[in-house]
Design a protein around this motif. Sequence first.
Motif: not given
Length: 452
Positions: A275-290, A429-433
């Motif tokens: 329905p209208r007004g729904t908010v989807f919150e993403a869980a924080p992405e884990p930081p890249a590990s080195y 890493s979460r990045l692809v580009h």
Amino acid sequence: MSSDVVIRVERLSKCYQIYDQPRDRLKQFVLPRLQRTLGRRPGSYYREFWALQDVSFEVRKGEAVGIVGRNGSGKSTLLQMICGTLNPTAGDVHIQGRVAALLELGSGFNPEFTGRENVYLNATLLGLSREEIDARFEDIAAFANIGSFIEQPVKTYSSGMYVRLAFAVIAHVDADILVIDEALAVGDVFFQQKCMRFLQRFQQRGGSLLLVTHDTAAVLGMCEKALLLSPMGQRAPIYGQAEEVCRIYLEDLYRDPGRVAAGAGEDAAADEPAPRGTVFEAAPEPPASYAVSPFNAQARSFGEGKASIVDAGLFDLDGRRLSAAQAEQRVALKIRVQVHRRVVYPAFGFMLKNRHGEFLFTEGTDAAFRAQGLAFEPGQVAVASFEFDMPQLIQGVYTVNVAFAEGLGHEHQQQHWLHDALVLEVLRSRLVHGYCGVARLTSRIELVGEHG
């Protein structure tokens, strides 16, 4: 052909004859001749496959041209025709200068011969005399850096060792034009960057480069022009500025419906609409590990020697050396120098490079400490500390150059510069580009209404 054009390709095409069964080859060899003798129209017992059609472009002296395109678009076929190992069906290739090529893995090598024997074989094919190869063999062996394996049959080599030896040969044959087909993706990061440094010097001396790769970052970093090839029937070849050609290539790539798995999104479409007004919150992405390597004191270096870099590494804020880190973690990169002779206006610096040798970040102390008029005396030990948040990088392997110089601004003189003194490997890493992402990212989606 203009004196500064070293490769000119004009309306080049290649057609293969595809036979459904082995016996069709015999039919094609015998029956059309017989049919002509009998006054009949000769038949065809094969299908035509055009791997390449009407390709035209040119490469000028000192220029690098990238060739991009999806698998099956004819990139390797084009290189083989340029190098003369494959005859075109139509069109012309004009070459001005000596060409050295690194095509598919192992090309030009006899697997039964040793590395040494293959150096002589390959260099002879590229136009060197026995005496010239004798004079350059030690340099070739040092560049390849495969140790005693050079005396063993190359059939025992790993793919990385193949590439090391093959590139070492083409780097020492005084070629005017280098043609490279994806081979540099095989070697380790140290060898890749050694090759990139060589290619930069090669272009500075007026050499020309033709590079086939799927990596648009490599094309944008190294090439002024680019050629886009597409599987036959999809798009005519496009030749132009590298940035524009790579943009079209990526658009085509992501427009391809074959990239998306069949049925993707079907389960989501079956759910009840939110329905209208729904908010989807993403869980924080884990930081890249080195993963962080130890300091490589034996790394390739240069400098006038008034001081030596004796250590460098990443440390946490409590002073502990790190072998692992995370993006957005506060760290200190420390460089330790032993002073041998007086140094006035000392300056420390570091550079983070990707596997293509491109500088992603460079930082130094020159501007920050210039007004303080520092001077180091013989016997002193100095440590520079750069404190920062670890960047969010795409997955891959990176290296860090560290340097110590004397003097102000662009007039400084390098006293000790170490290539690849540290290695950082991004394990996740979460990045692809691209090269890097933003720090401390959060994201949300909200349904705010309906269209109209």
